[in-house]
Design an enzyme around this catalytic site. Sequence first.
Site, PDB file in Angstrom:
ATOM      1  N   CYS A   1       0.835  -1.220   0.000  1.00 30.04           N
ATOM      2  CA  CYS A   1       0.000   0.000   0.000  1.00 30.04           C
ATOM      3  C   CYS A   1       0.864   1.261   0.000  1.00 30.04           C
ATOM      4  O   CYS A   1       0.482   2.297  -0.529  1.00 30.04           O
ATOM      5  CB  CYS A   1      -0.919   0.003   1.217  1.00 30.04           C
ATOM      6  SG  CYS A   1      -0.027  -0.093   2.772  1.00 30.04           S
TER       7      CYS A   1
ATOM      8  N   HIS B   1      -1.119   1.345   7.744  1.00 27.27           N
ATOM      9  CA  HIS B   1      -1.711   1.170   6.414  1.00 27.27           C
ATOM     10  C   HIS B   1      -1.818   2.550   5.755  1.00 27.27           C
ATOM     11  O   HIS B   1      -2.181   3.540   6.403  1.00 27.27           O
ATOM     12  CB  HIS B   1      -3.095   0.547   6.518  1.00 27.27           C
ATOM     13  CG  HIS B   1      -3.730   0.318   5.167  1.00 27.27           C
ATOM     14  ND1 HIS B   1      -3.127  -0.432   4.184  1.00 27.27           N
ATOM     15  CD2 HIS B   1      -4.897   0.777   4.641  1.00 27.27           C
ATOM     16  CE1 HIS B   1      -3.900  -0.437   3.105  1.00 27.27           C
ATOM     17  NE2 HIS B   1      -4.981   0.287   3.351  1.00 27.27           N
TER      18      HIS B   1
END
Lengths: 452, 43, 89
Positions: free
Chosen positions: A143, A408
């Site tokens: 990510c 994240h």
Amino acid sequence: CPHLNQAFRNEKTRDGVLKTYNMIRYIIEHSTFKNRYLLSMRCSECNEINCGSTFMCLQCGFCGCWNSQHFLAHSEKVGHIFGVNSSNELLFCFKCMDFVSGNEMLANSMLIKCWDDVSVKSLLPTARGRDGLCGLVNMGSTCFMSSIVQTLVHNPYVLKYSLDQYHAAHCTVQDSKSCFSCALDSVVTSFYGPSDDVTFSTQQRGFIDLLSCAWKIDKNLAGYSQQDAHEFWQFFLNQLHSDHTRISKNSPTKVGHCNCIAHSAFQGTLRSTIICADCHEGSNNTFDPMMDLSLEIKNKFNLVECLQSFHEGETLTDFNYKCSSCESVRNPIKQMNIAKLPPVMVLQLKRFEHLMSGTSVKLNDPVHFPAYLNMTPYCHQDSSSGMPVIIYELVAVISHEGSVNQGHYTSMCKIPGGQWFRFNDSMVVTISEEEVLKQQAYLLYYIVRQVG
Amino acid sequence: APTIESTSQSIYDNLLSTMIQDIVARSTTQAKTLRARYGDNST
Amino acid sequence: QLKGQIQQHLVESGNYELISNKLSQKLLQEGWTDQVKRLTSVEIDNNKNASFPEVLAKVEPKAIQLVSESTKQEIISQIQSYLSEIVET
């Protein structure tokens, strides 16, 4: 102009007029200054140069001036009614006594003679292009890369660079598995190309190639450990720059001035000055290139405070300083100014603190940031002339949730028309600007929107 | 009889009038072309 | 005809181009060019169908007035100095 339309009704006459008109335009555009003045700007009647505009007759070699109405006299005497203005190539009708306007055939007359060639070599642009909104599957802690890729392919400057196919037209590798910039082009193609032959998995092709390219170039990027999006951002720009250098080795750029997309879109210049704590005299000015600004966020409430403290600078202690004007030896202040703003400004909020113990901690403090930012206060102001207001618009945010190693990244981008989208790996959703401004931002992308 | 002063003034007048006419020609023709293409209320 | 010959000589010596470039550069710098464009736009907006001669008749006198005296004098004296070299009075 009814007179020109009359002439255009007959195809032979029309082609003759256009051919002569193009020939005269060619002469005007390719003459030396002397020939222009001595031939096309000199009146055949009174022999004066620049007696107002000079018109070149479409039907014979006469040149007539405006101020003494010698072209008008020529027109009334021999009936030649069209003259080409030798300053701007515009066609004047001496029957209408006005310039011919709104005649597309005339405006595009240069195209007429090569139209057949153009039509054979032209492709209609596919109206089936996609809208560029596409998720990127997480291939194992990727990510931090996909969030950077999304901000790049939705950045107007980078997108235009890719769609202009500059790299594709010059790259000798031409393989998205071995060339990073080709991989970026293939991501853009799968995001914005024709939609009929694209499936979700083929849309991932470009991103997979980009990952494998990255892993080949920098082994550390491989593996499943979470990495820093800001470092990948810098890696990405370096790669675009080195690809550009590779393909344009024949066309030398000015020393210290690179026109690759990374430098032309993102590079600004920082100016640092040593300020005396007593008399505030400035000295030791140095200028350094900057690709982004890293801002401390501790005890800061909003972005303006972060920029302000960056701008005010820091007190230098380990520095044997003596002011050249008041001879003070007090610790001076190193002040930072922006000497040149980039078209796209990237701001990194320093959320990851690397402690002496070797561990890293993350600062989750909320930092408010605006949708529009006036950068004038942080620029080097030349005292004599006032600086115009320079407004930047927020176009992308990369936020980070979670801890340093278990976090994240997601990205939010503003697309043309002003709508915001959130890219969370393969999921793409709309998001309000209000929600965007509440994010725990890590990287902020501002684009210059208005000067003055 | 023409003098250096009057001739200089006249050459200057020529140059200036050519520049003015060039600007006016371009602006009026462009305005009309745009109006022919996009109608009266184009901005 | 005399004026035409003088201009020809100025062109062939390259001085005409210098004078022309200098005049247009000074007019650009002092904002005259933008002013004339604005004047023209105003005339066009006032009368959408005005022809070139009509607009020119309104704009030209004002545009001539708008040239700063310093620019005008500088250019004319430059022309005069060239003429002094080439014309036997």
